[in-house]
Scaffold this motif. Structure first.
Motif, PDB file in Angstrom:
ATOM      1  N   SER A  72      -5.000   2.351  -8.379  1.00 54.24           N
ATOM      2  CA  SER A  72      -4.851   3.646  -7.708  1.00 54.24           C
ATOM      3  C   SER A  72      -6.172   4.383  -7.681  1.00 54.24           C
ATOM      4  CB  SER A  72      -3.798   4.509  -8.419  1.00 54.24           C
ATOM      5  OG  SER A  72      -2.550   3.856  -8.478  1.00 54.24           O
ATOM      6  N   MET A  73      -6.355   5.143  -6.580  1.00 51.87           N
ATOM      7  CA  MET A  73      -7.482   6.058  -6.429  1.00 51.87           C
ATOM      8  C   MET A  73      -6.913   7.408  -6.016  1.00 51.87           C
ATOM      9  SD  MET A  73     -10.484   4.433  -6.895  1.00 51.87           S
ATOM     10  CE  MET A  73     -11.677   5.283  -5.869  1.00 51.87           C
ATOM     11  N   ALA A 114      -4.084  10.468  -2.590  1.00 52.96           N
ATOM     12  CA  ALA A 114      -4.007   9.270  -3.441  1.00 52.96           C
ATOM     13  C   ALA A 114      -3.640   8.064  -2.604  1.00 52.96           C
ATOM     14  CB  ALA A 114      -2.993   9.462  -4.569  1.00 52.96           C
ATOM     15  N   ILE A 115      -4.130   6.913  -3.027  1.00 47.92           N
ATOM     16  CA  ILE A 115      -3.773   5.643  -2.411  1.00 47.92           C
ATOM     17  C   ILE A 115      -3.621   4.612  -3.513  1.00 47.92           C
ATOM     18  CG2 ILE A 115      -6.178   4.989  -2.022  1.00 47.92           C
ATOM     19  CD1 ILE A 115      -5.206   3.607   0.570  1.00 47.92           C
ATOM     20  N   ASP A 116      -2.669   3.721  -3.331  1.00 50.48           N
ATOM     21  CA  ASP A 116      -2.322   2.759  -4.373  1.00 50.48           C
ATOM     22  C   ASP A 116      -2.092   1.401  -3.727  1.00 50.48           C
ATOM     23  OD1 ASP A 116      -0.752   2.509  -7.323  1.00 50.48           O
ATOM     24  OD2 ASP A 116       0.026   1.202  -5.763  1.00 50.48           O
ATOM     25  N   TYR A 117      -2.607   0.366  -4.370  1.00 44.97           N
ATOM     26  CA  TYR A 117      -2.348  -1.006  -3.949  1.00 44.97           C
ATOM     27  C   TYR A 117      -1.732  -1.760  -5.109  1.00 44.97           C
ATOM     28  CZ  TYR A 117      -2.977  -5.811  -2.397  1.00 44.97           C
ATOM     29  OH  TYR A 117      -2.746  -7.118  -2.049  1.00 44.97           O
ATOM     30  N   GLY A 118      -0.625  -2.407  -4.861  1.00 43.49           N
ATOM     31  CA  GLY A 118       0.018  -3.174  -5.930  1.00 43.49           C
ATOM     32  C   GLY A 118       1.407  -3.598  -5.539  1.00 43.49           C
ATOM     33  N   THR A 119       2.066  -4.231  -6.485  1.00 47.19           N
ATOM     34  CA  THR A 119       3.430  -4.681  -6.273  1.00 47.19           C
ATOM     35  C   THR A 119       4.390  -3.563  -6.611  1.00 47.19           C
ATOM     36  OG1 THR A 119       3.469  -5.574  -8.524  1.00 47.19           O
ATOM     37  CG2 THR A 119       2.879  -7.069  -6.745  1.00 47.19           C
ATOM     38  N   TRP A 120       5.483  -3.514  -5.905  1.00 46.97           N
ATOM     39  CA  TRP A 120       6.501  -2.506  -6.112  1.00 46.97           C
ATOM     40  C   TRP A 120       7.386  -2.960  -7.258  1.00 46.97           C
ATOM     41  CZ3 TRP A 120      10.900  -0.959  -2.217  1.00 46.97           C
ATOM     42  CH2 TRP A 120      11.540   0.179  -2.707  1.00 46.97           C
ATOM     43  N   ILE A 144       0.838  -1.191   0.000  1.00 46.51           N
ATOM     44  CA  ILE A 144       0.000   0.000   0.000  1.00 46.51           C
ATOM     45  C   ILE A 144       0.876   1.244   0.000  1.00 46.51           C
ATOM     46  CG2 ILE A 144      -1.750   1.318   1.232  1.00 46.51           C
ATOM     47  CD1 ILE A 144      -2.842  -1.261   2.320  1.00 46.51           C
ATOM     48  N   THR A 145       0.607   2.155  -0.920  1.00 46.21           N
ATOM     49  CA  THR A 145       1.277   3.445  -0.996  1.00 46.21           C
ATOM     50  C   THR A 145       0.218   4.536  -0.926  1.00 46.21           C
ATOM     51  OG1 THR A 145       3.013   2.526  -2.403  1.00 46.21           O
ATOM     52  CG2 THR A 145       2.828   4.918  -2.324  1.00 46.21           C
ATOM     53  N   SER A 146       0.413   5.499  -0.052  1.00 47.93           N
ATOM     54  CA  SER A 146      -0.533   6.595   0.093  1.00 47.93           C
ATOM     55  C   SER A 146       0.238   7.902   0.133  1.00 47.93           C
ATOM     56  CB  SER A 146      -1.379   6.439   1.361  1.00 47.93           C
ATOM     57  OG  SER A 146      -0.546   6.401   2.514  1.00 47.93           O
ATOM     58  N   GLY A 147      -0.437   8.968  -0.282  1.00 47.92           N
ATOM     59  CA  GLY A 147       0.233  10.257  -0.322  1.00 47.92           C
ATOM     60  C   GLY A 147      -0.737  11.407  -0.319  1.00 47.92           C
ATOM     61  N   VAL A 148      -0.217  12.578   0.016  1.00 49.64           N
ATOM     62  CA  VAL A 148      -0.979  13.812   0.039  1.00 49.64           C
ATOM     63  C   VAL A 148      -0.099  14.922  -0.518  1.00 49.64           C
ATOM     64  CG1 VAL A 148      -0.293  14.248   2.429  1.00 49.64           C
ATOM     65  CG2 VAL A 148      -2.274  15.437   1.472  1.00 49.64           C
ATOM     66  N   GLN A 149      -0.704  15.853  -1.243  1.00 54.39           N
ATOM     67  CA  GLN A 149       0.049  16.944  -1.834  1.00 54.39           C
ATOM     68  C   GLN A 149      -0.750  18.243  -1.776  1.00 54.39           C
ATOM     69  OE1 GLN A 149       2.853  17.178  -5.561  1.00 54.39           O
ATOM     70  NE2 GLN A 149       0.767  17.238  -6.324  1.00 54.39           N
TER      71      GLN A 149
END
Length: 369
Positions: free
Chosen positions: A244-245, A226-232, A200-205
């Motif tokens: 991603s959303m 934004a939030i993302d689920y997946g393989t790196w 899980i990767t999440s971020g704010v800008q």
């Protein structure tokens, strides 16, 4: 019978046949040009499969009546420097569209280290001369960068006077901010924070968009999440996927899916040895949907779609097939690339919105040892 005689010959001579080999061709465009300057940009704009989707939906797809040519030079005497010239303009005798040209001279500290560089961009647009520099200290995870317009026709916004930035980056966290070098009450001009935990990767800008918006941290129109689920994805030879959303500026929701496949297929190539039994193919799939959540109608420019799906297939090191289907337009492209020195790439695309063929010619010249 040929195989039997070959086995008998190997038994008589006492030599073992070579082991079977599967060819792994190089990727057409890796790394992308945008990845070379990622340390001088917000990490929020590079993660969540944004660069991969931009390449899938945009590369080799030109608008109707346009063409683009690119030449890249790298002298063998000093591999740390290179020069890239790009020319964009109308295809044919159309005079309504201006011809845009720019050239970028780049120096980086080490040929394999794109995070420490200085480049100088010359253009025939309003921003005639721009200097950009970045220094990233990997041991400490700290970096500084600056983008300075040296010659510009009109300085209207604060960004026209230059942008400076500070960032911290590690394997699981990226934090940074940008500001203008001149004193101003509008501080900072942008901020971001992106974190990764497992898949899980999440971020704010915080980044004001549009001249009509007030640059205030309290205004939700200046924030994106934004939030993302997946393989790196660790490299082009590793399959990966990302879902991603993204919630943009308190008005738009973007949902996307991107998958990179690495598949092997059996093939008999007459130009290769008998031990070559297969080849590796790269397949990319992408889906993207933009929707308004505040009741306003979503306006897109020509050639842009609020719903689009695309796929690309690299059959070998020379041929790339791409196609996309969107609510505004659809297109298909066939690209051929030679890996001689110098290397040349040529692409033919057809846009189905106006059923007008578009030619995109790209020339890349790379001199190596």
């Amino acid at each position: 019978m040929g195989i039997i005689f070959s086995m008998i010959g190997d038994w008589i001579t006492g030599e073992e046949p070579p082991p079977p080999v599967v060819l792994v061709p190089p990727l057409f465009d890796f790394p992308p040009l945008a990845a070379r300057s990622r340390m001088a940009e917000s990490s929020y704009d590079f993660l969540f499969s944004k660069v991969s989707r931009a390449c899938l939906f945009g590369d080799y797809f030109q608008e109707s009546g346009k063409m683009m040519a690119r030449i890249s030079l790298r002298p063998p005497d000093d591999p740390r420097v290179d020069f890239t010239a790009t020319l964009r303009g109308p295809f044919g005798r159309s005079t309504d569209m201006p011809v845009k040209a720019d050239g970028v001279f780049r120096w980086q500290r080490h040929p394999q280290d794109p995070h420490n560089f200085v480049d100088l961009k010359v253009s025939n647009s309003d921003n005639a001369l721009q200097l950009r520099s970045c220094a990233f200290y990997r041991d400490y995870g700290v970096g500084v960068f600056a983008v300075l317009p040296v010659l510009i026709k009109k300085r209207i916004t604060l960004e026209d006077y230059g942008i400076m930035g500070v960032r911290y980056g590690s394997k699981h966290l990226s934090v940074g901010t940008t500001f203008t070098p001149i004193p101003s009450t509008e501080f900072p001009t942008s901020m971001w924070m992106v974190g990764r935990m497992g898949q899980i990767t999440s971020g704010v800008q915080y980044k004001p968009v549009g001249k009509e918006q007030v640059e205030s941290i309290r205004d939700l129109r200046n924030w994106s999440f934004a939030i993302d689920y997946g393989t790196w994805k660790k490299g082009p030879l590793n399959p990966s996927f990302n879902f991603s959303m993204e919630y943009c500026n308190n008005k738009e929701l973007i949902a996307s899916f991107y998958q990179h496949l690495v598949v092997q297929r059996r093939v008999k190539n007459p130009f290769e040895g008998d031990s070559v039994v297969g080849i590796t193919n790269f397949i990319d799939l992408g889906f993207e949907i933009h929707s308004r959540i505040n009741g306003e109608e979503l306006h897109v420019t020509q050639g842009e779609s609020n719903i689009q799906v695309a796929a690309s297939w690299q059959a070998n090191k020379n041929i790339l097939l791409k196609a996309k289907l969107g609510s505004a337009s659809s297109a298909a492209a066939l690209t051929f690339k030679s890996w001689w020195q110098p290397s040349v790439a040529f692409s033919f695309a057809c846009e189905f919105y106006e059923v007008i063929p578009i030619i995109l010619a790209e020339i890349a010249i790379n001199f190596k040892y």
